[in-house]
Design an enzyme around this catalytic site. Structure first.
Site, mmCIF file in Angstrom:
data_model
loop_
_atom_site.group_PDB
_atom_site.id
_atom_site.type_symbol
_atom_site.label_atom_id
_atom_site.label_comp_id
_atom_site.label_asym_id
_atom_site.label_seq_id
_atom_site.Cartn_x
_atom_site.Cartn_y
_atom_site.Cartn_z
ATOM 1 C CG HIS A 116 -0.154 0.205 2.521
ATOM 2 N ND1 HIS A 116 0.261 -0.849 3.299
ATOM 3 C CD2 HIS A 116 0.275 1.330 3.161
ATOM 4 C CE1 HIS A 116 0.901 -0.381 4.350
ATOM 5 N NE2 HIS A 116 0.928 0.938 4.301
ATOM 6 C CG HIS A 119 -3.988 0.792 4.406
ATOM 7 N ND1 HIS A 119 -3.503 -0.456 4.689
ATOM 8 C CD2 HIS A 119 -3.032 1.659 4.839
ATOM 9 C CE1 HIS A 119 -2.322 -0.359 5.273
ATOM 10 N NE2 HIS A 119 -2.017 0.906 5.373
ATOM 11 C CG HIS A 150 4.455 5.174 4.225
ATOM 12 N ND1 HIS A 150 3.662 5.890 5.085
ATOM 13 C CD2 HIS A 150 3.845 3.966 4.112
ATOM 14 C CE1 HIS A 150 2.636 5.148 5.485
ATOM 15 N NE2 HIS A 150 2.717 3.976 4.904
ATOM 16 C CG HIS A 164 0.197 1.224 11.838
ATOM 17 N ND1 HIS A 164 0.898 2.388 12.057
ATOM 18 C CD2 HIS A 164 0.729 0.684 10.714
ATOM 19 C CE1 HIS A 164 1.802 2.544 11.116
ATOM 20 N NE2 HIS A 164 1.738 1.529 10.288
ATOM 21 C CE1 TYR A 177 4.675 3.641 8.352
ATOM 22 C CE2 TYR A 177 4.704 5.522 9.814
ATOM 23 C CZ TYR A 177 4.022 4.679 8.980
ATOM 24 O OH TYR A 177 2.679 4.871 8.764
ATOM 25 C CD GLU A 210 3.819 0.762 6.996
ATOM 26 O OE1 GLU A 210 3.268 1.336 6.033
ATOM 27 O OE2 GLU A 210 3.225 0.474 8.033
HETATM 28 FE FE LIG Z 1 1.578 2.354 5.679
#
Ligand SMILES: [Fe+2]
Length: 303
Positions: A150, A196, A210, A242, A251, A261
């Protein structure tokens, strides 16, 4: 079906050799093709031509990001919708871009260039499709993620970007971050039933925050952090989790300062997934659940 998934991210680097060395030796991608000033790379389990293109340019940043759509009919349907919204669309003919057929390019409301493509060259992944092993051979170089996952971009008007991605492109909203007045500061959007495929967070128009590589489990995230630290790569945050997406993450920065990431976990987003809402006063946990902080470095990005 419309848009299927993230296809590739096209970035710029003032040091093509250094960036290529990093993405091959530390990340563990493979070079698929080189032209004069461009390098095309893919991960070991990716079927299509490339997921990252590096282009020499004096200024670090992103040229465009590309999403795969299912059919040519979908492509032309989306072309009409994007133009009806008011974004001029440029058609790029087959043969003009390496590794793919005809595509559409347009500037999204937050200023980044987006590409849609239905026809990607498909050289296949490392394991093949006939009695394949479930894992790559031992001794893979670097982190060796199976695929890209993503990306996150910035927008000055997240609500406007959200409207474009949902109403015009057909993305579904999995999570959102609202300020005290109910205005959108961040949206997480999917087409592939993952938490996502793209996220959009308040920040300067045109910026790439990112892009992320998928890893298969938490242990791989921990090993990735070991590889990054051993090689002196600047880690931004993690390994951690997260709150948004529930994913495990690190990250870190490539040698020219583009944030990468590695990501795993997260839930499966059903088509009727009810949107999760985060409020600004609790977003520390949304961003990094254990640390409960929003680091100033999180706000750094490239245009
Ligand atoms: Fe991300």
């Amino acid at each position: 079906m419309g848009i299927l998934r993230l296809a590739h991210v096209d970035t710029r680097t003032p040091d093509l050799e250094l960036s290529t060395a990093y993405y091959t030796e530390i990340i563990g991608m493979n070079v698929v093709e080189r032209t004069g000033d461009e390098v095309y790379l893919k991960c070991w389990d990716e079927e299509t031509h490339h997921s990252l293109r590096l282009r020499y340019n004096a200024r670090t940043g992103m040229d465009l990001f590309s999403f795969l759509v299912e059919t040519e009919d979908d492509l032309h349907d989306l072309e009409r919708k994007v133009e009806r919204y008011g974004c001029p669309v440029t058609r790029v003919s087959k043969g003009e871009s390496v590794g793919q057929g005809e595509s559409l390019r347009f500037e999204i409301p937050s200023g980044q260039t987006m590409e849609l493509v239905a026809d990607l060259d498909k050289p296949g992944g490392l394991l093949g499709k006939r009695n394949p092993a479930p894992v790559p051979p031992p001794g893979m170089t670097g982190i060796a993620p199976p695929r890209i996952d993503h990306m996150l971009i910035n927008a000055e008007e997240v609500g406007e970007a959200h409207a474009f991605f949902t109403q015009v492109l057909g993305f579904r909203l999995t999570e959102q971050l609202l300020d005290a007045n109910g205005h959108k500061l961040g949206v997480w959007l999917e087409r592939s039933h993952s938490p996502h495929d793209i996220a959009i967070v308040n920040g300067p128009n045109g910026a790439l925050h990112h892009f992320a590589f998928w890893l298969d489990d938490w242990d791989h995230v921990r090993k990735a952090a070991d590889i990054l630290a051993f090689n002196g790569v600047q880690i931004d945050q993690g390994p951690t989790r997260h709150g948004v997406t529930r994913g495990n993450t690190v990250y870190f920065f490539d040698p020219l300062g583009v944030r990468n990431e590695v990501f795993t976990g997260g839930y499966q987003a059903d088509p009727d997934f009810p949107t999760i809402t985060w409020t600004e006063d609790n977003f520390g946990k949304g961003l990094f659940y254990y640390e409960n902080v929003i680091s100033q470095r999180f706000l750094r990005m490239h245009t």
